[in-house]
Design an enzyme around this catalytic site. Structure first.
Site, PDB file in Angstrom:
ATOM      1  N   ARG A 304      87.047 -47.127  46.540  1.00 34.96           N
ATOM      2  CA  ARG A 304      88.257 -47.381  45.751  1.00 34.96           C
ATOM      3  C   ARG A 304      87.992 -48.451  44.688  1.00 34.96           C
ATOM      4  O   ARG A 304      88.552 -48.384  43.588  1.00 34.96           O
ATOM      5  CB  ARG A 304      89.428 -47.775  46.655  1.00 34.96           C
ATOM      6  N   GLU A 703     101.159 -50.308  48.177  1.00 38.96           N
ATOM      7  CA  GLU A 703     100.072 -51.184  47.746  1.00 38.96           C
ATOM      8  C   GLU A 703     100.187 -51.738  46.322  1.00 38.96           C
ATOM      9  O   GLU A 703      99.883 -52.913  46.094  1.00 38.96           O
ATOM     10  CB  GLU A 703      98.735 -50.442  47.886  1.00 38.96           C
TER      11      GLU A 703
END
Lengths: 749, 186
Positions: A304, A703
């Protein structure tokens, strides 16, 4: 007071693992962790511990009937140390006793014979030594070398970001109960029930169908209970299996802080090439991820970071390199943002560097380079939205950025001791698990004959409101009040092969599956109603708790219809499976459509620094956030506000300190998280987007807001500079008051 | 196989104490080394009061002792002999939730819920001590000072402040109404 969980919470009736009624004969377990960061385990002296009243058993690796292995992505994590220890706090033995107190006394009386070996704690050192968990990865696009060679301006530097303790207020824990036929039932505080089920089955050497995992709710997770909940559930399961008695294992706060992994610390090297006008033409970044002693989720976290290497900016020539470095620290793990925040900090640091060289405000470079429709991400995925630009512009206009900057400049000119600073922070965050197969969910919906509805999914409620969102989605399908829909516990017997509730995708995936199952039942009900009402099926709808025909209410209430359908032998249950369409990320080629979509937003952070003491206040964070057409904006607001404060904490006061692998910040006296006095005032505005792509519950919101917190670091940096300090060295987070003071004193912290 | 040994009895004899617990006279046998938190959770089965750190840092175990917010993990159970202990389970009035409980649930001040009981006990002490005479205005700084010992990791505190502020305002408004109606009497 409709929503299930909030009402139970305020009444003190919500049951967490440690609150469960204790089954008869229940034993308590506590864990003996390695006192040494790296060494050969020669033996364990159990004599004193065994003599302690109440101590029933001391379980070690030798007692594991199946495989002593709980690694998820990589099978490199023993449940109990066997032959070697790799970090301080690594579970070596589990003491089981008749009381929690006796179990802890037992742990205190254990001594391990360990031949100490040198430890490695820094990722760059681990990289030099070749201690990598997976081969290093590179994601590249365009020709970065040529672009750097011809760029008008090139800045090169290094950054460091620190770890972060999750500090879910409910510590890790599990209760395991042996059942008939060799089955074990485990109530676990986990975000990943299936991971627990798989690990326990492996440790016991039984089938996954012999292990039932049940989760009612978590007292906070934040990623810290994704992989890291597994050891404690597996130890409780192992002890219960061996002793044929219920066993509860709830970590003390200090054990939890010492033994569990946290957010990955990152070191990074960067090189940025720009035109004289400030357009970024080249971006090279190399991440040295401190993965800790075993893989845990580190490779996915690193992935990520690579996918977010360009942060919120459109850059044609990119090379992002990632090293997953094995060190002698607890396995670092998922934490809200999952590698994205670390990558974004490097980018913002480079922009700060470039802005100094070009003599412009950092926000000018940010705005010039924001990503927009048609840009291509490092993995080759196109950006399909201009929301980065739209949120940035809306923050500037709605919160009066230019006026604030003038106000701050005037304040700083008039004040010697106190200096203010502001910074903008754009966020572009990809939504989906980058591990493509995890983007699936299943749901089981029952309508009972009284018209009440029960829903089971793979989603775990941990305060993010996923249950309320699923509830609203299902109630919407049946045209009934939310209160008629009950969300059952997350249970591996009702929802199999669940993906962890993570990657901000819990509501996206599970509400879609639940709505799909609900629609299947609703279609049957409508078909039956059409027959009863003798009208075409297309004229029948479910609304306001009853059946309507041609838009007019009928005498058929929802419950009456459910009962009639049951008597007509119509199935009132459905199971459905949802898989996010259109995504496929290929690790072999480091390319593909990694995400279903991106969430965008921009925040403005304002701070005041005491330039004499280095102390500061984070005064206000104002943001424009992109949440789409949300079912529950009230819940989304809570996620945004909580995320910002957690992100601000990571960047400012939260400092995880290890010395020779031993955690120095092992309790809340030495590890500070924002309390109500440290929390900034928050202004949350929404990006209104008339033609937003439809998602069942609105865009994912868990998030992305955390990364607004990065703005606090750069606002403080601006305030430090307003005190006349260059602060042109390597940028290192968090900006604790201590680090701010060292900068103010002209020291390299 | 693990080593097994028979469980041994607790060495120290429990002490019988009486206290007021959420308004009810209660007598209970207490191991003298137990904290109030252990007594509540293990001895009395009141699990609404949470164990968050056991060191007085997080505030999740906040209860009220004779009206004052106190940390149950730092209070020995024997210290509450003949005193009044209030927990989240006793916060409601006459079977109805306390206005703070209603406000917390309504505005979303409880997310994961683990800090909520302790937060409510600190907030209720603040609200109960509000008097028009001492201070006729609700200030966010005062609320923040009252809740400074209670950590929350989910909400960012904004909704908690909002919930307490709403209830505090209602309390002061009601006092003002009473005062005005009293003043109007001849």
């Amino acid at each position: 007071m409709k929503p299930q969980d909030p009402l139970l919470h305020v009444l003190g009736q919500s049951v967490y693992v440690d609150d469960l009624p204790e089954p008869a004969g229940m034993l308590h377990a506590a864990v003996f962790g390695s006192p040494i960061a790296h060494g050969l385990l020669r033996g364990l002296d159990v004599r004193q511990a065994r003599a302690i009243p109440g101590v029933v058993a001391i379980v070690t690796a030798a007692d594991v009937p199946g495989r002593n292995q709980i690694g998820g992505m990589v099978q490199d994590e023993p449940l109990l140390a066997d032959g070697a220890v790799h970090f301080v706090g690594q579970p070596v033995a589990c003491v089981v006793a008749t009381s929690r107190e006796a179990a802890h006394r037992g742990v205190a009386a254990l001594t391990a014979d360990i031949d100490e070996l040198p430890g490695v704690f820094e990722p760059r050192e681990a990289h030099r030594l070749g201690q990598l968990i997976i081969p290093s990865r590179t994601m590249a696009r365009g020709d970065v070398d040529a672009a750097l060679a011809t760029a008008a301006v090139v800045v090169r530097g290094q950054t460091r970001t620190g770890s972060q303790e999750h500090l879910y207020l409910e510590t890790q824990g599990a209760l395991a109960v042996p059942e008939e036929g060799g089955r074990v039932r485990i109530v676990s505080s986990t975000q990943a029930p299936t991971a627990v089920q798989r690990a326990v089955a492996g440790v016991l050497g039984v089938g996954m169908h012999d292990v039932e995992v049940d989760v009612t709710r978590l007292g906070g997770g934040f990623g810290g209970k994704e992989d890291q909940a597994t050891p404690w559930a597996a130890l409780a399961g192992l002890a219960a299996w061996l002793l044929r008695a219920p066993v509860k294992l709830v970590l003390s706060r200090e054990d939890d802080m010492r033994m569990t992994g946290k957010r990955h610390p990152y070191d990074a090297d960067y090189a940025m090439g720009l035109t004289g006008d400030g357009d970024i033409v080249a971006w090279q970044v190399e991440f040295f991820q401190n993965a800790g002693a075993s893989a845990d989720l580190s490779p996915a976290v690193l992935e990520r970071s690579l996918l977010h290497a360009t942060a919120s900016y459109g850059i044609a020539n990119v090379r992002a390199i990632g090293h997953c470095c094995r060190t002698n620290l607890p396995p670092f793990t998922a934490f809200r943002g999952f590698g994205g925040p670390q990558a974004m900090f490097v980018m913002e640091s480079a922009l700060d560097h470039a802005a100094r060289v070009l003599g412009v405000d950092r926000s000018v470079l940010q705005q010039r380079n924001l990503t927009r429709t048609g840009d291509v991400q490092p993995c080759g995925m196109p950006i399909r939205s201009d929301n980065a630009v739209r949120t940035f512009e809306q923050v500037i206009s709605q919160f009066g950025f230019a006026a604030k900057q003038r106000e701050i400049a005037a304040f700083n000119a008039a004040n010697r001791r106190f200096k203010r600073g502001a910074a903008l922070m754009p966020v572009c965050f990809g939504i989906s698990f980058t591990t493509t197969f995890l983007n699936q969910a299943s749901a089981l919906v029952h309508v009972y004959t009284d018209g009440s509805i029960a829903v089971s999914t793979g989603a775990v409620e941990m305060g993010q409101g996923v249950n309320a969102k699923i509830q609203a989605a299902v109630a919407g399908v049946f045209g009934v009040a939310d209160a008629r829909v009950r969300l059952e516990s997350t249970n591996t017997a009702r929802a199999a092969n669940t993906s962890p509730t993570a990657a901000s995708s819990g509501a996206d995936l599970n509400a879609a599956a639940a709505a799909q199952a609900a629609r299947a039942i609703a279609e049957r009900l409508k078909s039956h109603a059409a027959a009863l009402l003798e009208c075409p099926e297309s004229a029948v709808a479910l609304a306001d708790g009853r059946v309507t025909a041609h838009g007019a209410a009928t005498e058929w209430t929802f419950e009456k219809l459910a009962q009639a359908a049951y008597f007509a032998r119509v199935s009132l249950s459905a199971q459905a499976h949802y898989a996010t369409p259109g995504i496929l990320f290929n690790r072999a080629t480091e390319s593909g459509v990694a995400f279903a979509y991106h969430v965008f937003g921009t925040a403005l952070t304002e701070v005041t620094l005491d330039a004499l003491l280095g102390t500061y206040t984070i005064d206000r964070v104002s943001c424009v956030h992109d949440v789409g057409t949300s079912l529950r904006r009230d819940i989304d607001r809570g996620q945004v506000e909580g995320g910002i404060v957690q992100g601000v904490g990571w960047m400012t006061m939260e400092e995880v300190v290890y010395r020779d692998g031993k955690l120095q910040s092992a309790n809340l006296g030495t590890y500070k998280v924002p309390d109500i006095l440290a929390a900034p005032a928050l202004d949350v505005a929404w990006l209104e987007e008339p033609n937003a792509p439809s998602h069942v519950t609105g865009k994912a919101v868990g998030e992305p807001p955390l990364m607004y917190g990065i703005g606090a670091y750069f606002a403080l940096l601006n305030a430090v500079r307003a005190a006349g300090v260059a602060a042109d060295g390597m940028l290192e987070a968090p900006m604790t008051p201590e680090r701010a003071l060292l900068l103010l004193c002209g020291e390299r912290p | 196989m693990p080593d097994t040994a028979p469980p041994s009895p607790v060495a120290v004899a429990p002490v019988l104490i009486t206290l007021q617990l959420n308004g009810e006279p209660t007598s209970v046998a207490v191991p003298p080394h137990w904290t109030l938190l252990e007594l509540l959770r293990y001895g009395l089965g009141l699990t609404g009061t949470k164990q968050g750190c056991d060191k007085g840092d997080c505030g999740t175990c906040t209860v009220r002792i004779d009206g004052e917010p106190q940390l149950a993990c730092l209070t020995l159970a024997l210290e509450v002999r003949d005193r009044h202990v209030e927990t989240v389970e006793g916060l409601g009035v006459g079977g109805e939730p306390h206005p703070l409980q209603e406000a917390f649930a309504r505005v979303g001040a409880a997310q994961c819920g683990f800090c909520t009981p302790g937060m409510l006990m600190s907030a209720s002490a603040y609200v109960d001590n509000l008097t028009l005479q001492d201070d006729p205005v609700v200030r966010r700084e005062d609320i923040a000072a009252a809740l400074a010992g209670n950590l929350c990791r989910c909400t960012g505190y904004t909704k908690i402040l909002q919930a307490v502020e709403e209830v505090a305002q209602v309390v002061l408004d009601r006092q003002r109404e009473i005062e005005e109606s009293t003043a109007e009497e001849p």
